[in-house]
Design a protein around this motif. Sequence first.
Motif, mmCIF file in Angstrom:
data_model
loop_
_atom_site.group_PDB
_atom_site.id
_atom_site.type_symbol
_atom_site.label_atom_id
_atom_site.label_comp_id
_atom_site.label_asym_id
_atom_site.label_seq_id
_atom_site.Cartn_x
_atom_site.Cartn_y
_atom_site.Cartn_z
ATOM 1 N N ALA A 45 0.838 -1.208 0.000
ATOM 2 C CA ALA A 45 0.000 0.000 0.000
ATOM 3 C C ALA A 45 0.866 1.248 0.000
ATOM 4 C CB ALA A 45 -0.925 -0.017 1.211
ATOM 5 N N GLU A 46 1.962 1.252 0.793
ATOM 6 C CA GLU A 46 2.868 2.403 0.810
ATOM 7 C C GLU A 46 3.566 2.553 -0.544
ATOM 8 O OE1 GLU A 46 3.999 2.235 5.604
ATOM 9 O OE2 GLU A 46 5.254 1.224 4.111
ATOM 10 N N ASP A 47 3.919 1.423 -1.143
ATOM 11 C CA ASP A 47 4.547 1.458 -2.466
ATOM 12 C C ASP A 47 3.601 2.082 -3.498
ATOM 13 O OD1 ASP A 47 6.219 0.737 -4.747
ATOM 14 O OD2 ASP A 47 4.809 -0.921 -5.042
ATOM 15 N N GLU A 48 2.349 1.660 -3.470
ATOM 16 C CA GLU A 48 1.377 2.202 -4.434
ATOM 17 C C GLU A 48 1.100 3.674 -4.169
ATOM 18 O OE1 GLU A 48 -1.972 -0.347 -4.062
ATOM 19 O OE2 GLU A 48 -1.099 -1.954 -5.292
ATOM 20 N N ALA A 49 1.145 4.100 -2.873
ATOM 21 C CA ALA A 49 0.916 5.513 -2.552
ATOM 22 C C ALA A 49 2.042 6.379 -3.107
ATOM 23 C CB ALA A 49 0.801 5.687 -1.040
ATOM 24 N N ILE A 50 3.293 5.929 -2.942
ATOM 25 C CA ILE A 50 4.428 6.710 -3.454
ATOM 26 C C ILE A 50 4.360 6.802 -4.981
ATOM 27 C CG2 ILE A 50 6.943 6.704 -3.700
ATOM 28 C CD1 ILE A 50 7.116 5.508 -0.882
ATOM 29 N N LYS A 51 4.071 5.682 -5.631
ATOM 30 C CA LYS A 51 4.001 5.688 -7.091
ATOM 31 C C LYS A 51 2.869 6.602 -7.578
ATOM 32 C CE LYS A 51 5.945 1.050 -7.777
ATOM 33 N NZ LYS A 51 5.677 -0.343 -8.221
ATOM 34 N N TRP A 52 1.752 6.613 -6.877
ATOM 35 C CA TRP A 52 0.610 7.445 -7.283
ATOM 36 C C TRP A 52 0.929 8.925 -7.111
ATOM 37 C CZ3 TRP A 52 -3.174 10.280 -4.272
ATOM 38 C CH2 TRP A 52 -4.254 10.712 -5.016
ATOM 39 N N GLY A 96 15.937 3.980 -2.627
ATOM 40 C CA GLY A 96 15.054 2.932 -3.103
ATOM 41 C C GLY A 96 14.523 2.114 -1.930
ATOM 42 N N TYR A 97 13.674 1.157 -2.200
ATOM 43 C CA TYR A 97 13.070 0.360 -1.134
ATOM 44 C C TYR A 97 12.630 -0.975 -1.701
ATOM 45 C CZ TYR A 97 8.862 2.203 -3.365
ATOM 46 O OH TYR A 97 7.899 2.550 -4.287
ATOM 47 N N THR A 98 12.328 -1.872 -0.762
ATOM 48 C CA THR A 98 11.781 -3.176 -1.143
ATOM 49 C C THR A 98 10.367 -3.273 -0.607
ATOM 50 O OG1 THR A 98 12.692 -4.197 0.860
ATOM 51 C CG2 THR A 98 14.038 -4.305 -1.132
ATOM 52 N N VAL A 99 9.557 -4.065 -1.286
ATOM 53 C CA VAL A 99 8.148 -4.198 -0.921
ATOM 54 C C VAL A 99 7.946 -5.559 -0.271
ATOM 55 C CG1 VAL A 99 5.771 -4.212 -1.745
ATOM 56 C CG2 VAL A 99 7.463 -2.692 -2.815
ATOM 57 N N GLU A 100 7.371 -5.551 0.920
ATOM 58 C CA GLU A 100 7.055 -6.789 1.630
ATOM 59 C C GLU A 100 5.557 -7.035 1.508
ATOM 60 O OE1 GLU A 100 7.723 -8.911 5.995
ATOM 61 O OE2 GLU A 100 7.858 -6.736 5.797
ATOM 62 N N LEU A 101 5.198 -8.112 0.826
ATOM 63 C CA LEU A 101 3.794 -8.421 0.605
ATOM 64 C C LEU A 101 3.233 -9.217 1.771
ATOM 65 C CD1 LEU A 101 3.934 -9.469 -3.168
ATOM 66 C CD2 LEU A 101 3.411 -7.210 -2.219
ATOM 67 N N THR A 102 1.968 -9.011 2.043
ATOM 68 C CA THR A 102 1.269 -9.819 3.034
ATOM 69 C C THR A 102 0.961 -11.180 2.420
ATOM 70 O OG1 THR A 102 -0.894 -9.024 2.314
ATOM 71 C CG2 THR A 102 0.247 -7.739 4.021
ATOM 72 N N PRO A 103 0.611 -12.192 3.232
ATOM 73 C CA PRO A 103 0.257 -13.500 2.659
ATOM 74 C C PRO A 103 -0.853 -13.406 1.621
ATOM 75 C CG PRO A 103 0.584 -13.710 5.012
ATOM 76 C CD PRO A 103 0.656 -12.247 4.711
ATOM 77 N N GLY A 104 -1.854 -12.551 1.891
ATOM 78 C CA GLY A 104 -2.936 -12.395 0.916
ATOM 79 C C GLY A 104 -2.446 -11.770 -0.371
ATOM 80 N N GLU A 105 -1.568 -10.751 -0.245
ATOM 81 C CA GLU A 105 -1.027 -10.101 -1.438
ATOM 82 C C GLU A 105 -0.143 -11.056 -2.231
ATOM 83 O OE1 GLU A 105 -0.912 -5.548 0.409
ATOM 84 O OE2 GLU A 105 0.876 -6.822 0.429
#
Length: 263
Positions: free
Chosen positions: A162-169, A214-223
């Motif tokens: 969600a934070e990754d998508e917010a920064i990209k948006w 830069g950063y890395t994205v940690e997905l939840t089990p559902g994601e």
Amino acid sequence: MGTPIPNWKNELSSQGQGNVKTYTLSPEELEKIVGKPIPKSHVKPLSFRAKTPTIKEEKPTMAKATKNDYLKLRAEALSRPDAAKKLGITPSSLNAYWLPKWDIRSVEAEEVEIARYKESVKAEPKDEPEPAAPAQVAEVAADITPVTQPEDGPYKPVLTKAEDEAIKWLLTEWDKQSLLHEHAAAPNGWQIGTQAEALNGMSVWLLAQALISGYTVELTPGENLIEMFAESRKVVSDYNQGWRAGARSALKIFGILIDGLVE
């Protein structure tokens, strides 16, 4: 025969010793004497026995018992006879001589003295062992080479999807510097209901690291499961279709509902 009475006339008429006559035995006469057995008529001359030292019998000395030694044994719960045996005296001499001498013949007086002895032992300072000298450490000359620390690589924070998508948006409207200034002015001011709300509460330092290094994205089990579903759709096969059907059945059995998980 009685003892002769000295006569002064005989004493005066004597004129020293008589003439001494010498005679040498011949070989025949010597042979008759040498090697012959001693005749029975021979009388052994008198001899005096040498004085032998007489051995003096040592008289037994009375054991030297002390009052403190006796009280120590009694304090160790030994009986009177056992204490006497330890001291090398008899129980009768203990009762008849030593106890009256120490003025502890009665049991009551003895108990008082035993208690005093125990208190005196407790009050005595105990000799503490001297501390051991520290062991000498041999100095070892070693070549000291400078150690170079590895340079730390750029730190990359871990963000949620969600934070990754917010920064990209947000970067579609602003550049990185403007986005960082806006967040620093109001870290919790992003509008609720938009993708930017995922940045509310993020520290300015964390956002700066993410924008710079830069950063890395940690997905939840559902994601993660949604991503796996999306990857499986790229290749159409009975295996992928069966895998997706099995995953949905498992989620349904456990009552798990994941938004975005569609066929």
